[in-house]
Write an enzyme that holds these catalytic residues in place. Structure first.
Site, PDB file in Angstrom:
ATOM      1  N   SER A   1     -24.690 -19.008  23.327  1.00  0.00           N
ATOM      2  CA  SER A   1     -25.422 -17.766  23.560  1.00  0.00           C
ATOM      3  C   SER A   1     -26.855 -17.879  23.033  1.00  0.00           C
ATOM      4  O   SER A   1     -27.620 -18.701  23.516  1.00  0.00           O
ATOM      5  CB  SER A   1     -24.667 -16.586  22.935  1.00  0.00           C
ATOM      6  OG  SER A   1     -25.156 -15.353  23.384  1.00  0.00           O
TER       7      SER A   1
ATOM      8  N   ASP B   1     -19.132 -12.875  32.772  1.00  0.00           N
ATOM      9  CA  ASP B   1     -20.248 -12.743  31.842  1.00  0.00           C
ATOM     10  C   ASP B   1     -21.539 -12.525  32.622  1.00  0.00           C
ATOM     11  O   ASP B   1     -21.954 -13.386  33.398  1.00  0.00           O
ATOM     12  CB  ASP B   1     -20.361 -14.012  30.989  1.00  0.00           C
ATOM     13  CG  ASP B   1     -21.491 -13.973  29.979  1.00  0.00           C
ATOM     14  OD1 ASP B   1     -22.074 -12.891  29.769  1.00  0.00           O
ATOM     15  OD2 ASP B   1     -21.784 -15.026  29.383  1.00  0.00           O
TER      16      ASP B   1
ATOM     17  N   HIS C   1     -17.914 -13.513  27.958  1.00  0.00           N
ATOM     18  CA  HIS C   1     -18.946 -14.102  27.100  1.00  0.00           C
ATOM     19  C   HIS C   1     -18.394 -14.384  25.704  1.00  0.00           C
ATOM     20  O   HIS C   1     -17.617 -13.610  25.161  1.00  0.00           O
ATOM     21  CB  HIS C   1     -20.133 -13.137  26.998  1.00  0.00           C
ATOM     22  CG  HIS C   1     -21.284 -13.682  26.216  1.00  0.00           C
ATOM     23  ND1 HIS C   1     -22.185 -14.569  26.748  1.00  0.00           N
ATOM     24  CD2 HIS C   1     -21.680 -13.464  24.928  1.00  0.00           C
ATOM     25  CE1 HIS C   1     -23.095 -14.869  25.839  1.00  0.00           C
ATOM     26  NE2 HIS C   1     -22.801 -14.226  24.726  1.00  0.00           N
TER      27      HIS C   1
END
Length: 242
Positions: free
Chosen positions: A84, A183, A213
């Site tokens: 991320s 996601d 995610h």
């Protein structure tokens, strides 16, 4: 070989105890024998903004290269990676390729690489429709988060804030990008992969099926086991899948 790894958390949360940091790093070392350096960095708040986390992460990467022999690492086989926001930090550090210290490769899990999400394709739109609202990142929320962590409007973002903005993607090293199926941020990873490929950079992209995610935090999930296998195989062979 070595891997400098950065956890995620929207630049504002997370630490070395986050499963994405601790459990992932231990798994990679156990499965591959690769030396993994999991990095803590200053988190963004009302006083701290990008590129401070980037500066911290690049400082660690530079230190590891300088001390590679002490750590038992071949500096020519030193990778960077993260999940991320950590994927962003790995890619932004890789932009320092002009220093002659480019990473061997990037391993990016569900990275956020653009200040505003690229348009989703039909497949991703269908996946988002099937995702519970509580698990979604809306484009509007992404804009608010990104402007907060930068402390300035998205229009002022640089490639060191969001590497997807880089004018020349050929400067990046080879990459493995693993996106999550359900996601919204998958649009960013997919666009980045396409831009790398268009610039002639070797890139391997996988969509992890059935997960939202942050799937590297799902300790105990059989889907996480599949992800561990892909990342470990990438480190050992240069390919995550057959």
């Amino acid at each position: 070989m070595g891997l400098v790894w950065f956890h995620g958390g929207a630049f504002m949360w997370g630490n070395l105890d986050t499963p994405e940091a601790d459990h992932f790093s231990r798994q990679m070392t156990d499965r591959t024998g690769v030396v993994v350096i999991s990095v803590d960095y200053r988190l963004c708040n009302d006083e701290i903004h990008l590129p401070v986390p980037h500066d911290d992460c690049y400082a660690v990467y530079t230190w590891v290269r300088q001390h590679a022999a002490d750590l038992g690492i071949d500096p020519g086989r030193l990778a960077v990676g993260g999940g991320s926001a950590g994927g962003n930090l790995a890619a932004s550090g890789s932009l320092h390729a002009e220093t002659g210290q480019a990473p061997w490769q990037m391993l990016l899990a569900y990275p956020v690489l653009h200040p505003e999400l690229p348009e989703a394709g039909d497949d991703l739109r269908a996946a988002i429709e099937a995702t519970p609202p509580a698990l979604r990142f809306t484009p509007e929320a992404c804009v608010r988060i990104n402007e907060y962590v930068m402390g300035r409007p998205n229009s002022a973002a640089t490639a060191y804030d969001f590497p997807g903005l880089a004018p020349d993607h050929s400067r990046f090293p080879p990459a493995y990008i693993e996106n999550s199926e359900f996601d919204t941020l998958r649009a960013s990873g997919e666009r980045f992969a396409a831009d790398l490929a268009a610039a002639g950079v070797p890139v391997e992209q996988v969509t992890a099926a059935g997960v939202p995610h942050g799937h590297l935090n799902a300790v105990g999930s059989p889907m996480l086991e599949a992800a561990y296998q892909r990342f470990a195989r990438r480190l050992l062979t240069g390919r995550a899948t057959d």
